[in-house]
Scaffold this motif. Structure first.
Motif, PDB file in Angstrom:
ATOM      1  N   GLU A  64       0.231  -0.985   0.053  1.00  0.00           N
ATOM      2  CA  GLU A  64      -0.043  -0.276   0.297  1.00  0.00           C
ATOM      3  C   GLU A  64       0.868   1.077   0.167  1.00  0.00           C
ATOM      4  OE1 GLU A  64      -3.750   0.572   0.785  1.00  0.00           O
ATOM      5  OE2 GLU A  64      -4.060  -1.748   0.194  1.00  0.00           O
ATOM      6  N   SER A  65       1.995   1.234   0.177  1.00  0.00           N
ATOM      7  CA  SER A  65       2.916   2.059   0.184  1.00  0.00           C
ATOM      8  C   SER A  65       3.474   2.996  -1.114  1.00  0.00           C
ATOM      9  CB  SER A  65       3.993   2.475   1.594  1.00  0.00           C
ATOM     10  OG  SER A  65       5.148   3.659   1.592  1.00  0.00           O
ATOM     11  N   ARG A  66       2.323   3.934  -1.068  1.00  0.00           N
ATOM     12  CA  ARG A  66       2.690   3.618  -3.183  1.00  0.00           C
ATOM     13  C   ARG A  66       4.293   5.342  -3.533  1.00  0.00           C
ATOM     14  NH1 ARG A  66      -2.761   4.557  -2.901  1.00  0.00           N
ATOM     15  NH2 ARG A  66      -2.296   6.548  -2.402  1.00  0.00           N
ATOM     16  N   GLN A  67       4.349   5.872  -1.299  1.00  0.00           N
ATOM     17  CA  GLN A  67       5.379   6.656  -2.284  1.00  0.00           C
ATOM     18  C   GLN A  67       6.753   5.948  -2.417  1.00  0.00           C
ATOM     19  OE1 GLN A  67       3.182   6.591   0.456  1.00  0.00           O
ATOM     20  NE2 GLN A  67       1.598   8.212   0.142  1.00  0.00           N
ATOM     21  N   ILE A  68       7.029   4.953  -2.118  1.00  0.00           N
ATOM     22  CA  ILE A  68       8.188   4.540  -1.633  1.00  0.00           C
ATOM     23  C   ILE A  68       8.305   3.682  -3.215  1.00  0.00           C
ATOM     24  CG2 ILE A  68       8.963   4.133   0.678  1.00  0.00           C
ATOM     25  CD1 ILE A  68       8.290   0.810   0.071  1.00  0.00           C
ATOM     26  N   ARG A  69       7.377   3.473  -3.649  1.00  0.00           N
ATOM     27  CA  ARG A  69       7.768   2.436  -5.112  1.00  0.00           C
ATOM     28  C   ARG A  69       8.705   3.293  -5.930  1.00  0.00           C
ATOM     29  NH1 ARG A  69       1.257   1.386  -6.064  1.00  0.00           N
ATOM     30  NH2 ARG A  69       1.106  -0.122  -4.580  1.00  0.00           N
ATOM     31  N   GLY A  70       9.782   2.633  -6.704  1.00  0.00           N
ATOM     32  CA  GLY A  70      11.118   3.219  -7.936  1.00  0.00           C
ATOM     33  C   GLY A  70      10.305   3.835  -8.914  1.00  0.00           C
ATOM     34  N   ALA A  71      10.994   3.702  -9.990  1.00  0.00           N
ATOM     35  CA  ALA A  71      10.537   3.454 -11.197  1.00  0.00           C
ATOM     36  C   ALA A  71      10.177   2.404 -12.074  1.00  0.00           C
ATOM     37  CB  ALA A  71      12.025   4.031 -11.732  1.00  0.00           C
ATOM     38  N   ALA A  72      11.429   1.758 -11.249  1.00  0.00           N
ATOM     39  CA  ALA A  72      10.644  -0.109 -11.670  1.00  0.00           C
ATOM     40  C   ALA A  72       9.302  -0.732 -11.281  1.00  0.00           C
ATOM     41  CB  ALA A  72      11.657  -1.356 -11.295  1.00  0.00           C
ATOM     42  N   THR A  73       8.800  -0.045 -10.642  1.00  0.00           N
ATOM     43  CA  THR A  73       8.293  -0.500 -10.284  1.00  0.00           C
ATOM     44  C   THR A  73       6.476  -0.013 -10.961  1.00  0.00           C
ATOM     45  OG1 THR A  73       8.723  -1.537  -7.550  1.00  0.00           O
ATOM     46  CG2 THR A  73       5.977  -0.989  -8.191  1.00  0.00           C
ATOM     47  N   ARG A  74       7.004   1.391 -11.241  1.00  0.00           N
ATOM     48  CA  ARG A  74       5.984   2.500 -11.570  1.00  0.00           C
ATOM     49  C   ARG A  74       5.497   2.027 -12.870  1.00  0.00           C
ATOM     50  NH1 ARG A  74       3.166   5.894  -8.680  1.00  0.00           N
ATOM     51  NH2 ARG A  74       5.354   6.290  -6.738  1.00  0.00           N
ATOM     52  N   ILE A  75       6.567   1.090 -13.775  1.00  0.00           N
ATOM     53  CA  ILE A  75       6.795   0.773 -15.122  1.00  0.00           C
ATOM     54  C   ILE A  75       6.215  -0.366 -15.228  1.00  0.00           C
ATOM     55  CG2 ILE A  75       8.648  -0.081 -17.025  1.00  0.00           C
ATOM     56  CD1 ILE A  75      10.812   2.520 -16.234  1.00  0.00           C
ATOM     57  N   ILE A  76       6.517  -1.622 -14.899  1.00  0.00           N
ATOM     58  CA  ILE A  76       5.866  -2.361 -14.429  1.00  0.00           C
ATOM     59  C   ILE A  76       4.641  -1.531 -13.714  1.00  0.00           C
ATOM     60  CG2 ILE A  76       5.205  -4.595 -13.443  1.00  0.00           C
ATOM     61  CD1 ILE A  76       8.388  -4.486 -12.839  1.00  0.00           C
ATOM     62  N   HIS A  77       3.453  -1.322 -12.931  1.00  0.00           N
ATOM     63  CA  HIS A  77       1.989  -1.166 -13.391  1.00  0.00           C
ATOM     64  C   HIS A  77       1.897  -0.814 -13.764  1.00  0.00           C
ATOM     65  CE1 HIS A  77      -0.353   1.892 -11.953  1.00  0.00           C
ATOM     66  NE2 HIS A  77      -0.897   1.499 -10.875  1.00  0.00           N
ATOM     67  N   ALA A  78       2.328   0.566 -15.657  1.00  0.00           N
ATOM     68  CA  ALA A  78       1.760   0.905 -16.141  1.00  0.00           C
ATOM     69  C   ALA A  78       1.538  -0.094 -17.639  1.00  0.00           C
ATOM     70  CB  ALA A  78       2.417   2.060 -16.465  1.00  0.00           C
ATOM     71  N   CYS A  79       2.900  -0.539 -17.361  1.00  0.00           N
ATOM     72  CA  CYS A  79       2.826  -1.567 -19.040  1.00  0.00           C
ATOM     73  C   CYS A  79       1.698  -2.818 -18.497  1.00  0.00           C
ATOM     74  CB  CYS A  79       3.779  -2.467 -18.557  1.00  0.00           C
ATOM     75  SG  CYS A  79       5.201  -0.782 -19.243  1.00  0.00           S
ATOM     76  N   CYS A  80       1.784  -3.328 -17.613  1.00  0.00           N
ATOM     77  CA  CYS A  80       0.318  -4.646 -16.918  1.00  0.00           C
ATOM     78  C   CYS A  80      -0.789  -3.379 -17.102  1.00  0.00           C
ATOM     79  CB  CYS A  80       1.148  -4.692 -15.764  1.00  0.00           C
ATOM     80  SG  CYS A  80       2.005  -5.503 -15.395  1.00  0.00           S
ATOM     81  N   PHE A  81      -1.087  -2.243 -17.043  1.00  0.00           N
ATOM     82  CA  PHE A  81      -2.416  -1.965 -17.069  1.00  0.00           C
ATOM     83  C   PHE A  81      -2.662  -1.714 -18.133  1.00  0.00           C
ATOM     84  CE2 PHE A  81      -4.797   1.873 -17.923  1.00  0.00           C
ATOM     85  CZ  PHE A  81      -5.950   1.669 -17.164  1.00  0.00           C
ATOM     86  N   GLU A  82      -1.727  -1.110 -18.952  1.00  0.00           N
ATOM     87  CA  GLU A  82      -2.373  -1.289 -20.980  1.00  0.00           C
ATOM     88  C   GLU A  82      -2.368  -2.352 -21.229  1.00  0.00           C
ATOM     89  OE1 GLU A  82      -3.095   1.846 -22.096  1.00  0.00           O
ATOM     90  OE2 GLU A  82      -2.290   2.787 -20.341  1.00  0.00           O
TER      91      GLU A  82
END
Length: 139
Positions: A64-82
Protein backbone atom coordinates in the motif's frame (compact mmCIF):
# COMPACT_ATOMS: atom_id res chain seq x y z
CA UNK A 1 -6.53 16.01 -3.92
CA UNK A 2 -9.92 15.18 -2.46
CA UNK A 3 -12.20 12.49 -3.87
CA UNK A 4 -14.58 14.97 -5.49
CA UNK A 5 -11.71 16.60 -7.37
CA UNK A 6 -10.36 13.20 -8.44
CA UNK A 7 -13.78 12.39 -9.89
CA UNK A 8 -13.92 15.80 -11.59
CA UNK A 9 -10.43 15.26 -13.04
CA UNK A 10 -11.25 11.74 -14.29
CA UNK A 11 -14.50 12.84 -15.95
CA UNK A 12 -12.83 15.89 -17.53
CA UNK A 13 -9.93 13.71 -18.71
CA UNK A 14 -12.29 11.24 -20.39
CA UNK A 15 -14.61 13.91 -21.85
CA UNK A 16 -11.76 15.82 -23.50
CA UNK A 17 -10.20 12.57 -24.75
CA UNK A 18 -13.51 11.56 -26.33
CA UNK A 19 -13.91 14.99 -27.92
CA UNK A 20 -10.56 14.44 -29.62
CA UNK A 21 -10.58 10.69 -30.34
CA UNK A 22 -14.08 10.19 -31.74
CA UNK A 23 -13.98 12.72 -34.60
CA UNK A 24 -10.30 12.07 -35.32
CA UNK A 25 -10.68 8.29 -35.57
CA UNK A 26 -13.82 8.69 -37.65
CA UNK A 27 -12.04 11.08 -40.01
CA UNK A 28 -8.64 9.37 -40.23
CA UNK A 29 -9.80 5.76 -39.93
CA UNK A 30 -12.96 6.13 -41.96
CA UNK A 31 -15.09 4.63 -39.19
CA UNK A 32 -18.68 5.74 -38.63
CA UNK A 33 -18.81 8.55 -36.06
CA UNK A 34 -21.66 6.85 -34.21
CA UNK A 35 -19.69 3.62 -33.89
CA UNK A 36 -16.58 5.48 -32.75
CA UNK A 37 -18.63 7.36 -30.16
CA UNK A 38 -19.84 4.04 -28.76
CA UNK A 39 -16.32 2.60 -28.88
CA UNK A 40 -14.91 5.70 -27.20
CA UNK A 41 -17.51 5.76 -24.43
CA UNK A 42 -17.12 2.01 -23.87
CA UNK A 43 -13.31 2.26 -23.74
CA UNK A 44 -13.47 5.25 -21.39
CA UNK A 45 -15.92 3.51 -19.09
CA UNK A 46 -13.89 0.32 -19.12
CA UNK A 47 -10.64 2.24 -18.53
CA UNK A 48 -12.08 3.98 -15.45
CA UNK A 49 -13.44 0.73 -14.02
CA UNK A 50 -10.28 -1.20 -14.88
CA UNK A 51 -8.14 1.56 -13.35
CA UNK A 52 -10.06 1.31 -10.08
CA UNK A 53 -9.94 -2.51 -9.89
CA UNK A 54 -6.40 -2.81 -11.19
CA UNK A 55 -5.01 -0.34 -8.65
CA UNK A 56 -6.69 -2.16 -5.76
CA UNK A 57 -5.16 -5.43 -6.96
CA UNK A 58 -1.77 -3.84 -7.62
CA UNK A 59 -1.70 -2.25 -4.16
CA UNK A 60 -2.34 -5.67 -2.60
CA UNK A 61 0.55 -7.17 -4.56
CA UNK A 62 3.04 -4.28 -4.39
CA UNK A 63 2.08 -2.99 -0.96
CA UNK A 64 0.00 0.00 0.00
CA UNK A 65 2.94 2.38 0.49
CA UNK A 66 2.89 4.08 -2.91
CA UNK A 67 5.40 6.78 -1.95
CA UNK A 68 8.32 4.33 -1.83
CA UNK A 69 7.69 2.69 -5.20
CA UNK A 70 10.62 3.09 -7.51
CA UNK A 71 10.77 3.61 -11.24
CA UNK A 72 10.83 -0.13 -12.02
CA UNK A 73 7.64 -0.73 -10.02
CA UNK A 74 5.92 2.20 -11.70
CA UNK A 75 6.95 1.00 -15.17
CA UNK A 76 5.65 -2.49 -14.39
CA UNK A 77 2.44 -0.93 -13.04
CA UNK A 78 1.86 1.09 -16.23
CA UNK A 79 2.75 -1.74 -18.62
CA UNK A 80 0.53 -4.28 -16.86
CA UNK A 81 -2.35 -1.80 -16.78
CA UNK A 82 -2.10 -1.26 -20.53
CA UNK A 83 -1.67 -4.99 -21.18
CA UNK A 84 -4.90 -5.65 -19.29
CA UNK A 85 -6.65 -2.99 -21.34
CA UNK A 86 -5.42 -4.48 -24.61
CA UNK A 87 -6.30 -8.06 -23.72
CA UNK A 88 -9.90 -7.08 -23.08
CA UNK A 89 -10.47 -4.33 -25.64
CA UNK A 90 -8.67 -5.73 -28.70
CA UNK A 91 -11.12 -8.56 -29.41
CA UNK A 92 -14.06 -6.26 -28.62
CA UNK A 93 -12.80 -3.65 -31.12
CA UNK A 94 -12.30 -6.27 -33.83
CA UNK A 95 -15.77 -7.72 -33.23
CA UNK A 96 -17.74 -4.49 -32.83
CA UNK A 97 -16.16 -2.64 -35.75
CA UNK A 98 -16.09 -5.84 -37.84
CA UNK A 99 -12.41 -5.34 -38.67
CA UNK A 100 -9.44 -7.66 -38.89
CA UNK A 101 -7.19 -8.32 -35.92
CA UNK A 102 -4.46 -6.34 -37.68
CA UNK A 103 -6.75 -3.34 -38.11
CA UNK A 104 -7.79 -3.66 -34.45
CA UNK A 105 -4.12 -3.78 -33.38
CA UNK A 106 -3.37 -0.66 -35.44
CA UNK A 107 -6.39 1.15 -33.97
CA UNK A 108 -5.52 0.06 -30.42
CA UNK A 109 -1.89 1.10 -30.92
CA UNK A 110 -3.06 4.50 -32.14
CA UNK A 111 -5.23 4.88 -29.02
CA UNK A 112 -2.32 3.89 -26.77
CA UNK A 113 0.09 6.34 -28.38
CA UNK A 114 -2.49 9.12 -28.20
CA UNK A 115 -3.31 8.37 -24.55
CA UNK A 116 0.39 8.35 -23.61
CA UNK A 117 0.95 11.89 -24.88
CA UNK A 118 -2.53 13.10 -23.97
CA UNK A 119 -2.10 11.95 -20.35
CA UNK A 120 1.19 13.79 -20.06
CA UNK A 121 -0.21 17.03 -21.53
CA UNK A 122 -3.58 16.85 -19.78
CA UNK A 123 -2.10 16.29 -16.32
CA UNK A 124 0.54 18.98 -16.79
CA UNK A 125 -2.13 21.48 -17.85
CA UNK A 126 -4.52 20.35 -15.12
CA UNK A 127 -1.88 20.71 -12.41
CA UNK A 128 -0.86 24.16 -13.64
CA UNK A 129 -4.32 25.54 -14.40
CA UNK A 130 -6.24 23.76 -11.59
CA UNK A 131 -9.71 23.97 -13.16
CA UNK A 132 -11.48 22.40 -10.19
CA UNK A 133 -10.06 24.96 -7.78
CA UNK A 134 -11.01 27.76 -10.13
CA UNK A 135 -14.53 26.38 -10.44
CA UNK A 136 -14.96 25.98 -6.68
CA UNK A 137 -13.48 29.40 -5.89
CA UNK A 138 -15.89 31.01 -8.37
CA UNK A 139 -18.91 29.73 -6.45
Amino acid sequence: MKTIERIFQAVLFEAVALAIVVPTSALVGGYATEKMAIVGIALSTFAMCWNYLYNILFDKIAGESRQIRGAATRIIHACCFELGMVIITLPVLAWYLNITWLAAIILETSFLIFILFYTLIFNWLYDNYQPYQRLVNRS
